[in-house]
Scaffold this motif. Structure first.
Motif, short mmCIF file in Angstrom:
data_model
loop_
_atom_site.label_atom_id
_atom_site.label_comp_id
_atom_site.label_asym_id
_atom_site.label_seq_id
_atom_site.Cartn_x
_atom_site.Cartn_y
_atom_site.Cartn_z
N VAL A 1 0.87 -1.18 0.00
CA VAL A 1 0.00 0.00 0.00
C VAL A 1 0.90 1.22 0.00
CG1 VAL A 1 -1.69 1.34 1.31
CG2 VAL A 1 -1.90 -1.13 1.20
N GLU A 2 0.61 2.16 -0.88
CA GLU A 2 1.31 3.45 -0.90
C GLU A 2 0.29 4.54 -0.64
OE1 GLU A 2 3.46 4.06 -4.50
OE2 GLU A 2 4.91 2.49 -4.03
N MET A 3 0.69 5.49 0.21
CA MET A 3 -0.18 6.61 0.53
C MET A 3 0.45 7.89 0.01
SD MET A 3 -1.62 5.37 4.19
CE MET A 3 -3.07 6.40 4.04
N GLN A 4 -0.33 8.94 -0.01
CA GLN A 4 0.12 10.20 -0.59
C GLN A 4 1.31 10.79 0.16
OE1 GLN A 4 -1.30 11.22 -3.41
NE2 GLN A 4 0.09 12.93 -3.59
N GLU A 5 1.33 10.71 1.47
CA GLU A 5 2.38 11.32 2.30
C GLU A 5 3.01 10.28 3.21
OE1 GLU A 5 3.03 14.73 2.31
OE2 GLU A 5 1.49 15.13 0.79
N GLU A 6 4.30 10.42 3.47
CA GLU A 6 4.98 9.51 4.39
C GLU A 6 4.41 9.61 5.79
OE1 GLU A 6 9.24 9.39 4.40
OE2 GLU A 6 9.34 9.28 2.22
N THR A 7 3.98 10.80 6.20
CA THR A 7 3.39 10.94 7.53
C THR A 7 2.09 10.14 7.64
OG1 THR A 7 2.31 12.99 6.83
CG2 THR A 7 4.41 13.21 8.00
N GLN A 8 1.36 10.04 6.54
CA GLN A 8 0.13 9.24 6.53
C GLN A 8 0.47 7.75 6.65
OE1 GLN A 8 -1.56 10.46 2.79
NE2 GLN A 8 -2.41 12.35 3.64
N GLU A 9 1.54 7.34 5.97
CA GLU A 9 1.97 5.95 6.07
C GLU A 9 2.39 5.61 7.49
OE1 GLU A 9 4.92 5.59 2.97
OE2 GLU A 9 3.38 5.18 1.47
N ALA A 10 3.13 6.51 8.13
CA ALA A 10 3.57 6.29 9.51
C ALA A 10 2.36 6.20 10.44
CB ALA A 10 4.51 7.40 9.95
N ALA A 11 1.36 7.05 10.23
CA ALA A 11 0.15 7.02 11.05
C ALA A 11 -0.63 5.72 10.84
CB ALA A 11 -0.73 8.22 10.74
N ALA A 12 -0.69 5.26 9.60
CA ALA A 12 -1.39 4.01 9.30
C ALA A 12 -0.71 2.83 9.96
CB ALA A 12 -1.49 3.80 7.79
N ILE A 13 0.62 2.80 9.91
CA ILE A 13 1.36 1.71 10.55
C ILE A 13 1.13 1.73 12.06
CG2 ILE A 13 3.68 0.85 11.10
CD1 ILE A 13 4.46 1.75 8.23
N ALA A 14 1.22 2.92 12.66
CA ALA A 14 1.02 3.04 14.11
C ALA A 14 -0.41 2.64 14.50
CB ALA A 14 1.31 4.47 14.56
N GLY A 15 -1.37 2.99 13.67
CA GLY A 15 -2.76 2.72 14.00
C GLY A 15 -3.26 1.33 13.67
N LEU A 16 -2.65 0.69 12.67
CA LEU A 16 -3.20 -0.58 12.19
C LEU A 16 -2.33 -1.81 12.48
CD1 LEU A 16 -4.56 0.56 8.71
CD2 LEU A 16 -5.88 0.07 10.78
N ASN A 17 -1.06 -1.63 12.77
CA ASN A 17 -0.20 -2.79 13.01
C ASN A 17 -0.71 -3.59 14.21
OD1 ASN A 17 2.01 -4.48 12.51
ND2 ASN A 17 3.20 -3.46 14.09
N GLY A 18 -0.96 -4.86 14.01
CA GLY A 18 -1.47 -5.73 15.06
C GLY A 18 -2.98 -5.70 15.22
N THR A 19 -3.65 -4.86 14.44
CA THR A 19 -5.10 -4.72 14.53
C THR A 19 -5.79 -5.92 13.89
OG1 THR A 19 -4.96 -2.32 14.45
CG2 THR A 19 -7.05 -3.29 13.80
N ALA A 20 -6.84 -6.39 14.54
CA ALA A 20 -7.65 -7.47 13.95
C ALA A 20 -8.54 -6.87 12.86
CB ALA A 20 -8.50 -8.12 15.03
N TRP A 21 -8.47 -7.48 11.68
CA TRP A 21 -9.29 -7.05 10.55
C TRP A 21 -9.74 -8.29 9.79
CZ3 TRP A 21 -8.21 -6.47 5.01
CH2 TRP A 21 -9.20 -5.72 4.35
N MET A 22 -11.02 -8.46 9.68
CA MET A 22 -11.60 -9.60 8.97
C MET A 22 -11.06 -10.93 9.51
SD MET A 22 -11.63 -8.04 5.08
CE MET A 22 -12.26 -9.54 4.35
#
Length: 78
Positions: A43-64
């Motif tokens: 997955v690529e996002m528009q900004e690196e800061t968005q990617e860092a936020a996504a990793i911090a928020g989603l890593n280890g998260t249960a999804w489906m």
């Protein structure tokens, strides 16, 4: 920079990942693996800061039913 996602459920799709990641910013690209034997999605996002936020928020998260494992392209290659 890119985000690599491991441990995805087998029924994951591009639309679902876009919805999941859009809460952190604009998704530029979602790429599912070709027949190379890996199950990681890029997955690529528009900004690196968005990617860092996504990793911090989603890593280890249960999804489906699976706990997502997120890595940057830099961390993945180490």
């Amino acid at each position: 920079m890119s985000i690599y996602i491991g441990n995805l459920p087998s029924n994951a799709n591009e639309d679902g990942l876009r919805v999941l990641f859009n809460q952190y910013g604009e998704v530029k690209r979602v790429q599912f693996p070709t027949d190379d034997g890996t199950d990681q999605v890029l997955v690529e996002m528009q900004e690196e800061t968005q990617e860092a936020a996504a990793i911090a928020g989603l890593n280890g998260t249960a999804w489906m039913g699976s706990n997502l494992q997120l890595f940057t392209g830099q961390a993945w290659s180490k």
